[in-house]
Design a protein around this motif. Structure first.
Motif, PDB file in Angstrom:
ATOM      1  N   TRP A  82       0.835  -1.198   0.000  1.00 18.77           N
ATOM      2  CA  TRP A  82       0.000   0.000   0.000  1.00 18.77           C
ATOM      3  C   TRP A  82       0.873   1.253   0.000  1.00 18.77           C
ATOM      4  N   LEU A 138       2.298   1.646  -3.408  1.00 15.42           N
ATOM      5  CA  LEU A 138       1.249   2.163  -4.284  1.00 15.42           C
ATOM      6  C   LEU A 138       1.050   3.666  -4.061  1.00 15.42           C
ATOM      7  N   ALA A 178       3.885   5.576  -5.575  1.00  9.78           N
ATOM      8  CA  ALA A 178       3.769   5.552  -7.032  1.00  9.78           C
ATOM      9  C   ALA A 178       2.729   6.568  -7.510  1.00  9.78           C
ATOM     10  N   VAL A 179       1.624   6.660  -6.800  1.00 12.04           N
ATOM     11  CA  VAL A 179       0.587   7.642  -7.152  1.00 12.04           C
ATOM     12  C   VAL A 179       1.158   9.050  -7.018  1.00 12.04           C
ATOM     13  N   ARG A 219       3.260   9.928  -9.757  1.00  6.03           N
ATOM     14  CA  ARG A 219       2.543   9.842 -11.043  1.00  6.03           C
ATOM     15  C   ARG A 219       3.181   8.808 -11.969  1.00  6.03           C
ATOM     16  N   ASP A 220       3.609   7.701 -11.372  1.00  6.00           N
ATOM     17  CA  ASP A 220       4.246   6.599 -12.099  1.00  6.00           C
ATOM     18  C   ASP A 220       3.177   5.547 -12.378  1.00  6.00           C
ATOM     19  N   LEU A 221       2.554   5.649 -13.537  1.00  8.41           N
ATOM     20  CA  LEU A 221       1.429   4.767 -13.869  1.00  8.41           C
ATOM     21  C   LEU A 221       1.842   3.304 -13.957  1.00  8.41           C
ATOM     22  N   GLU A 226       4.161   1.846 -12.199  1.00 13.96           N
ATOM     23  CA  GLU A 226       4.310   1.366 -10.818  1.00 13.96           C
ATOM     24  C   GLU A 226       2.948   1.227 -10.146  1.00 13.96           C
ATOM     25  N   VAL A 227       2.032   2.138 -10.431  1.00 16.19           N
ATOM     26  CA  VAL A 227       0.669   2.038  -9.878  1.00 16.19           C
ATOM     27  C   VAL A 227       0.039   0.723 -10.317  1.00 16.19           C
ATOM     28  N   GLN A 233       1.805  -2.236  -8.560  1.00 15.59           N
ATOM     29  CA  GLN A 233       1.446  -2.376  -7.146  1.00 15.59           C
ATOM     30  C   GLN A 233       0.014  -2.868  -6.975  1.00 15.59           C
ATOM     31  N   THR A 234      -0.865  -2.451  -7.852  1.00 17.55           N
ATOM     32  CA  THR A 234      -2.248  -2.939  -7.796  1.00 17.55           C
ATOM     33  C   THR A 234      -2.269  -4.451  -8.003  1.00 17.55           C
TER      34      THR A 234
END
Length: 113
Positions: A47, A50, A53-54, A57-59, A61-62, A65-66
């Motif tokens: 978490w 994540l 990463a948010v 703004r590293d899509l 990595e987002v 992590q999801t």
């Protein structure tokens, strides 16, 4: 182990606060390696990964992590945790990796429940 993960998360927070992105990710990777045997702690680290990463703004990595948040409970239940994996999206979620020497010594010194 919980205390050591907490120290790495504090290191992440301090590094992120001064804008040292590399050190912030490095601390999260170390927290991930240490947290792997403890599912609630492992999920907490993902978490945090994540959230960072948010904020970065590293899509990629987002997305990574999801996926890892969904996979971590399955890996824990089946006993298929990739030991030493840094938990980042730039490596396979299934790839075991060498544990850094200082963390390996810490893990080996930790009393077993």
């Amino acid at each position: 182990m919980r205390e050591l993960v907490g120290l790495e998360l504090e290191r992440h927070d301090a590094s992120a606060a001064i804008g040292d992105i590399g050190a912030a990710w490095w601390a999260l990777e170390r927290a991930h390696i240490l947290s792997q045997p403890d599912l609630p702690l492992h999920l907490r680290v993902h978490w945090t990964l994540l959230g960072y990463a948010v904020r970065q703004r590293d899509l990629r990595e987002v997305a990574g992590q999801t996926l890892r948040l969904a996979l971590a409970p399955i890996g824990s239940l089946t006993g298929r945790i990739p030991v030493g994996n840094t938990g980042r999206s730039n490596v396979s979620a299934f790839q075991p990796m060498p544990i850094p020497a200082d963390l390996r010594a810490t893990i080996e010194a930790e009393p077993k429940p």
